[in-house]
Design an enzyme around this catalytic site. Structure first.
Site, PDB file in Angstrom:
ATOM      1  N   TYR A   1      -2.896   7.674   8.038  1.00  0.00           N
ATOM      2  CA  TYR A   1      -3.290   7.119   6.737  1.00  0.00           C
ATOM      3  C   TYR A   1      -4.022   5.784   6.887  1.00  0.00           C
ATOM      4  O   TYR A   1      -3.775   4.843   6.135  1.00  0.00           O
ATOM      5  CB  TYR A   1      -2.079   6.988   5.810  1.00  0.00           C
TER       6      TYR A   1
ATOM      7  N   ASP B   1      11.895   3.467   5.338  1.00  0.00           N
ATOM      8  CA  ASP B   1      11.475   2.078   5.545  1.00  0.00           C
ATOM      9  C   ASP B   1      12.635   1.352   6.226  1.00  0.00           C
ATOM     10  O   ASP B   1      13.798   1.660   5.963  1.00  0.00           O
ATOM     11  CB  ASP B   1      11.126   1.405   4.218  1.00  0.00           C
TER      12      ASP B   1
ATOM     13  N   MET C   1       0.843  -1.204   0.000  1.00  0.00           N
ATOM     14  CA  MET C   1       0.000   0.000   0.000  1.00  0.00           C
ATOM     15  C   MET C   1       0.878   1.253   0.000  1.00  0.00           C
ATOM     16  O   MET C   1       0.647   2.164  -0.775  1.00  0.00           O
ATOM     17  CB  MET C   1      -0.874   0.039   1.264  1.00  0.00           C
TER      18      MET C   1
ATOM     19  N   GLY D   1     -11.263  -3.793   5.170  1.00  0.00           N
ATOM     20  CA  GLY D   1     -10.360  -2.668   5.460  1.00  0.00           C
ATOM     21  C   GLY D   1      -9.868  -2.647   6.893  1.00  0.00           C
ATOM     22  O   GLY D   1      -8.690  -2.832   7.138  1.00  0.00           O
TER      23      GLY D   1
ATOM     24  N   CYS E   1     -11.632   5.646 -11.655  1.00  0.00           N
ATOM     25  CA  CYS E   1     -11.731   7.100 -11.649  1.00  0.00           C
ATOM     26  C   CYS E   1     -12.711   7.514 -10.570  1.00  0.00           C
ATOM     27  O   CYS E   1     -13.758   6.903 -10.444  1.00  0.00           O
ATOM     28  CB  CYS E   1     -12.315   7.599 -12.977  1.00  0.00           C
TER      29      CYS E   1
END
Lengths: 401, 546
Positions: free
Chosen positions: B313, B188, B169, B483, B401
Site C-alpha cells: 500500500y 496495530d 493514513m 509522497g 470525487c
C-alpha cells in the site's frame, strides 16, 4: 406560535440524540440543524450536575423537586444564551450545555473553564442550588460530540474527591486509578472488632484513616471505591447479626445505605453515609444486647425460683447464666433494686408465707422447705421482714380469712 | 498566529481568482485541517505552504494587491516577483523543491532547506490544495472499491481483508473496507491508538486475540455483513498466525510505517518499549526491525501463494523486504500500478472542489448535481452517500470525487453556471491531487512497472504544468518529492477558480479537458489499450499522433 412550541421539543430531542450518538449521518445533522434554526456548530459539551440532589430532595414532594429542576434549567438556559450555547436537561439532576469553541482559541481549556465558572456562579447565585460543571474536550467532528459529553460526565465524577460546587475540565484531572488493592483485609477486621465492642469513635477513626489514605495516595475510581465500601457494609451487617442485632432492622438499614453510598456525590458525603451505617449497626447491636440481658436475667430468676430451697449462692446463679458474679449482682440490683441475698430472702419468705397459710406444716418443716436449715434463724429473718414471727403470722392471717 | 480562511461573498483581493487562492492558502493552515500550522506545515511530515513566516506574509500581501492581469511567481514557497502578464494567465505560478537530478537526495535537500534556500511542499501543501483527511479517505475507498471490482464482482461482501497500521493514513482502511461491505482484521502495536480508533468508531470492535478476531470474522463473513476488528499485535506475528493456522484471507495488505524504519516497531515490542530500545540500542533495534520485516513480507508472499490478493500500500514494504534479503519481495504488486492505473488510463483521477463561501450547503448542492448527472455510476453514488454520512467539514467545505476527463469538464461548467446564477453562495475552487494521470512521475508508486518501461520519465508532469498554464488555470505549479520523498517523484498541481464569469467558463473548459486528457495520452503512449480505446472511440479533446 404552535410551530415554535413543537420546534422547541424537536430541538431538545435532536440535542439529546446528538449527545447519545443516535444520529449517524453528518448531512442529516446539518439538515436538522437548518430545520430547527440551530446556527451554531457545537463541538464542546459541559455537564451540569446538581450537588447532593438525592440527599437534598429526599424529604421533598415531587412538585418541589420539579420546581427545583425547572429553576435550575431556566438559569442554565439564561446563562447559556450569553455565550451562544444550547442547554437541555438529560436526567433528574443532570443538564448538558452544547457550545462552540473556536479552533483558533490559544488557551482553550482556560477559556472553557471561564465559561463554565460564569455558568456555575449564575446558577448558584440565582437559585441558591450548588452545582458542579464538568467540561469535555473540543471534538472537531460533529459525530464525535457524544465523546465530549462523556468527557464532561467523567469530569463531573471528579467532584467526588475535589468537593462540590466546582468547575472541572477533563484536561485538568488526573484519571482515576482502576486499582482494586483498595483497603486491606486487616482494616475490615479492625473495624469489625470496634463494632463488636460497640466502640463508635474507634470505628469512625478507622473509617477516617481509610478515606484519608485514599484521598492522599490514590485517586480511585469512585464506583470501585463505593463497591468496596458496600462490601464493608455487608461485613459490618454480618458482624451485627452475629452479635445478636435484629435481622429485619439490619436488613432495612443495609438496603438503605447501599443506595445512599451509591448516590454519594462527594467523598465527604460518602464518609457521612458510612458513619451513619456504622452508628446504625452499633446501635442495633447494643439494643440487641439490652434485650439479651433481660433474657439472661429471667433465666437467673427462674433458676432462683426453682432452687431457693437449696443452699444456693451468687456464684451458683451467675455461673448458671454464664455471667460474672459481680456483673450479675450489678444487673440484678438494676432491675429489682435488691442484691442477691435480699432477693433470695424475699423469694424464700414469700414461699414460706404461702405454705403457712395453705398447709398445716410445722414451722420447722416450712423453714426446711424454703431453704433454711435452722428454724430459729428462719424465725428471725421472717420476723425482720414481716414484723411478726411465722407462728403469729399464720394465726392472724387465718383469723382474717 | 492562527490562520483561518475568510468566508462569505465579500472579498479583500482585486478579483475572485486571487481571493480564491488566498482562501485556499489560509485554509491549508486551519487548525482543524493542518498538521502543524505554527510551522506552516499542512500535512505529510513536513509539507509546507510557504517557506517561512515572512514569505507567507509577503504572499498574502501580494495576493491582496495583484491586479487581474498580473502573475505572482513563487519559488519553493517564497514569492520572488509579480509580473505583468494578461487576464487569462495564471495569477500564481510556482516551482517547488526541484533539484538537478544528480543532487536530488534527502541529505542534500535538507542541507539546502536548512540554509533557507528551498522548502518541501509535499504535494497539495505546496500548491495550497490540501483539504484535510477526506482525500485520504477517498483514495483508500477508491482502492478497495477497485479491488472489489477487479476480483469480487464489485463488492467485498463476505470477504476477509487482513491488514495493519491504524495511523493517520491507515485508519482510512477499516472505514473504506466496511463501506465496501467487507470484513477486516487490522493489527496495530499501539494500545492507545486502538483505544482511540474504537472510541471514534474507526474500528467496530477490539478482539483480545487473533483467534478471537478470526472467530468474529468467520461469523460476519457467513452473514455477509461488514465489520472491522482491531487487534493489538505486530503485523508479522499476526500474518504468520494466518499462515500457521491455514487461514487464507481474500485480501492482504498493510499500512505499517515501513517506509520509515525508525517508526516501524519490531516483533516482541510495543510502542513505548520500542521507543526506549531505539534510543538505548539503535543497532539491536535495527536488526530486530530487519528480522520482523523479513517475516512480515515472507508471510505475505506465502499468503499470496495460497491464493490471497496481496498488494503493497505505497509504504515501500517490498523495498524494505528486498533490502532485508527477500529476493522475491516484489512478487506482489503496488496498489497504484495495480488498481489505480486502469483509472488513470481513462483519465479518471482525484478531482476536488472547495466552496469558497465556507457554506456546507454549497457542497451539498453540488453533491445533488453529481448524483443526478452521473446517476448510472453506482460507485459515485455510494461514495457521496458514504462521505455525507461520515464526514464533518472543517475549514472550507470541500468534496473529493474521482472523475474522468469528460465528467470533470461537464461538472466544472455546471458549477460555474451555478455560481453565475447565484445558486451557490460564492465562487468555487476546482482543483485536484497531484496523484493524477499525467501529473505525476513516481517510479515506486503511480508509474511503477509501466508497460513500456517509462517509469522514470518526468516529461509528463512538466508538460502537464505547461499545458495547464496556457489553458488558463488560476494556479499552476511543478514540484519534487511528494509522497515518496526527494529523488523519487516529480508532480504538478493546478487550481481553477469558478467565479461564474465567462472568462472562468473558458478557463474551466480548457483546463479540465487538457489536464486529464494529457494523462490519457501518457498511458496510451505507454501502450495501455484502455487509454488508446478512449482516444479512438470518444470525442477526445486533443489531436494525437498515436
Amino acid at each position: 406560535m404552535e410551530n415554535n412550541f413543537f420546534r422547541e421539543y424537536a430541538r431538545r430531542g435532536f440535542l439529546r440524540d446528538l449527545l447519545y450518538n443516535n444520529i449517524t449521518s453528518v448531512k442529516e445533522i446539518w439538515e436538522l440543524q437548518k430545520k430547527l434554526n440551530i446556527d451554531i456548530q457545537p463541538n464542546t459539551v459541559m455537564a451540569v450536575t446538581v450537588d447532593n440532589y438525592h440527599s437534598q430532595t429526599r424529604n421533598k414532594s415531587e412538585i418541589q423537586r420539579q420546581n427545583l429542576r425547572l429553576a435550575v434549567l431556566k438559569c442554565i438556559e439564561e446563562a447559556s444564551a450569553k455565550f451562544d450555547a444550547m442547554a437541555i436537561n438529560m436526567e433528574e439532576d443532570l443538564y448538558a450545555v452544547l457550545f462552540y469553541m473556536e479552533s483558533s482559541e490559544i488557551e482553550p481549556v482556560e477559556k472553557a473553564v471561564s465559561i463554565g465558572k460564569y455558568l456555575q456562579e449564575y446558577v448558584e447565585t440565582k437559585t441558591g442550588v450548588s452545582v458542579t460543571v464538568g467540561i469535555g474536550r473540543r471534538y472537531k467532528d460533529i459525530l464525535d460530540l457524544h465523546l465530549s459529553y462523556k468527557d464532561a460526565l467523567l469530569a463531573c465524577h471528579h467532584k467526588f474527591f475535589i468537593g462540590k460546587s466546582q468547575v472541572i475540565h477533563i484536561e485538568n484531572i488526573v484519571p482515576f486509578s482502576e486499582g482494586l488493592e483498595l483497603f486491606s483485609i486487616e482494616v475490615e477486621s479492625q473495624l469489625s472488632v470496634k463494632i463488636l465492642s460497640c466502640d463508635k469513635e474507634g470505628a469512625f477513626q478507622i473509617l477516617d484513616e481509610l478515606l484519608e489514605d485514599i484521598i492522599e495516595h490514590k485517586f480511585v475510581n469512585p464506583i470501585i471505591m463505593k463497591a468496596r465500601l458496600i462490601e464493608i457494609i455487608t461485613t459490618i451487617v454480618k458482624v451485627g447479626l452475629e452479635a445478636g442485632a435484629e435481622q429485619e432492622k439490619l436488613g432495612i438499614l443495609s438496603g438503605r445505605f447501599v443506595q445512599e453510598v451509591l448516590r454519594s456525590d462527594t467523598i465527604l458525603d460518602l464518609r457521612n453515609q458510612m458513619r451513619e451505617v456504622i452508628s446504625g449497626v452499633i446501635e442495633e447491636i447494643s439494643q440487641g444486647r439490652r434485650h439479651m440481658n433481660l433474657q439472661v436475667f429471667e433465666e437467673a430468676i427462674e433458676y432462683i425460683n426453682d432452687n431457693f430451697d437449696k443452699d444456693i449462692t451468687l456464684e451458683d446463679v451467675s455461673g448458671y447464666v454464664h455471667i460474672s458474679p459481680y456483673h450479675f449482682s450489678h444487673e440484678l440490683k438494676k432491675f429489682t433494686g435488691m442484691n442477691f441475698i435480699e432477693y433470695l430472702t424475699k423469694t424464700r419468705i414469700k414461699e414460706a408465707k404461702k405454705l403457712l397459710l395453705t398447709t398445716d406444716l410445722s414451722i420447722g418443716e416450712i423453714s426446711n422447705q424454703v431453704g433454711y436449715d435452722d428454724p430459729s434463724y428462719f424465725g428471725r429473718v421472717f420476723k425482720s421482714m414481716e414484723g411478726m414471727p411465722p407462728s403469729k403470722f399464720k394465726v392472724s392471717k387465718k383469723i382474717h380469712m | 498566529m492562527i490562520y483561518k480562511s475568510p468566508n462569505g461573498s465579500k472579498i479583500s483581493c482585486k478579483g475572485w481568482q486571487q481571493e480564491g487562492l488566498l482562501r485556499l492558502l489560509l485554509n491549508c493552515l486551519d487548525p482543524d485541517i493542518a498538521k502543524s500550522p505554527q510551522d506552516l506545515v499542512a500535512y505529510g511530515g513536513s509539507g509546507k505552504v510557504a517557506r517561512n513566516l515572512a514569505a507567507l506574509n509577503a504572499i498574502v500581501e501580494a495576493l491582496k494587491t495583484i491586479e487581474n492581469d498580473e502573475t505572482l511567481v513563487i519559488q519553493s514557497g517564497k514569492p520572488i516577483g509579480v509580473f505583468r502578464t494578461h487576464d487569462f494567465a495564471p495569477r500564481v505560478m510556482m516551482a517547488g523543491a526541484l533539484l538537478v537530478p544528480k543532487w536530488a537526495n534527502w541529505d542534500y535537500f535538507q542541507e539546502l532547506e536548512n540554509n533557507g534556500l528551498t522548502a518541501y511542499g509535499q504535494s497539495t501543501a505546496g500548491s495550497w490544495a490540501y483539504i484535510g483527511t477526506q482525500g485520504i479517505l477517498q483514495g483508500t475507498w477508491e482502492t478497495f472499491s477497485q479491488v472489489a471490482k477487479r476480483h469480487f464482482n464489485g463488492t467485498l461482501k463476505g470477504k476477509l481483508v487482513l491488514t495493519s497500521g491504524l495511523g493517520e493514513m491507515g485508519s482510512a482502511q477499516p472505514i473504506a473496507i466496511t463501506a465496501n461491505g467487507g470484513v477486516v482484521i487490522i493489527a496495530d502495536v499501539n494500545r492507545n491508538i486502538i483505544k482511540r480508533r474504537l472510541i471514534s468508531s474507526v474500528i467496530d470492535i477490539k478482539a483480545e486475540s487473533v483467534e478471537e478476531a478470526c472467530e468474529i470474522a468467520k461469523d460476519y463473513i457467513k452473514k455477509e455483513e461488514p465489520i472491522s476488528i482491531g487487534i493489538l499485535g505486530n503485523a508479522a506475528d499476526v500474518y504468520e498466525y494466518f499462515v500457521e493456522h491455514n487461514i487464507t484471507p481474500d485480501i492482504v495488505t498493510d499500512q505499517t510505517p515501513a517506509h520509515d524504519l525508525k517508526s516501524y516497531v519490531p516483533s516482541g515490542l510495543f510502542t513505548e518499549q520500542a521507543k526506549q530500545l531505539r534510543k538505548k540500542a539503535p543497532q539491536t533495534y535495527e536488526q530486530m526491525v530487519k528480522d520482523t520485516i523479513r517475516r512480515h513480507v515472507t508471510a505475505m508472499i506465502e499468503l499470496k501463494k495460497r491464493g490471497s490478493i496481496v498488494f503493497d500500500y505505497g509504504n515501500n514494504l517490498r523495498g524494505q523486504g528486498y533490502k532485508a534479503g527477500i529476493k522475491d519481495a516484489f512478487c506482489f504488486p503496488g496498489f497504484a500500478a495495480e488498481y489505480m492505473r486502469p483509472l488513470f488510463c481513462e483519465g479518471r483521477g482525484p478531482f476536488r472542489w472547495v466552496a469558497l463561501s465556507g457554506n456546507p450547503e454549497d457542497i451539498y448542492k453540488t453533491d445533488e448535481i453529481i448524483l443526478s448527472l452521473f446517476k448510472q455510476d453506482k460507485r459515485l453514488e455510494e461514495w457521496i452517500d458514504f462521505v455525507q454520512r461520515r464526514f464533518t467539514f472543517h475549514g472550507l467545505p470541500a468534496r473529493v470525487c474521482w472523475m474522468n476527463y469528460r465528467e470533470r469538464a461537464t461538472f466544472g461548467n455546471i458549477i460555474n453556471d451555478m455560481v453565475r446564477q447565484g445558486e451557490l453562495s460564492a465562487p468555487v475552487a476546482i482543483t485536484r491531487d497531484h496523484m493524477d494521470a499525467a501529473a505525476v512521475a513516481s517510479p515506486y508508486r503511480e508509474t511503477e512497472n509501466m508497460k513500456d518501461g517509462s517509469d522514470a520519465i518526468a516529461d509528463w508532469p512538466m508538460l502537464n504544468v505547461l499545458l495547464n498554464c496556457s489553458s488558463g488555470a488560476s494556479l499552476v505549479g511543478i514540484y519534487h518529492g511528494g509522497g515518496v520523498g526527494i529523488g523519487y517523484s516529480i508532480h504538478s498541481g493546478m487550481t481553477v477558480i469558478a467565479d461564474g464569469t465567462e472568462e472562468a467558463k473558458q478557463r474551466l473548459s480548457m483546463v479540465l479537458k487538457a489536464d486529464p486528457a494529457l494523462g490519457v495520452i501518457r498511458y496510451a503512449d505507454a501502450g495501455y489499450e484502455e487509454a488508446e480505446d478512449i482516444i479512438k472511440t470518444t470525442t477526445f479533446p486533443a489531436k494525437t499522433f498515436l
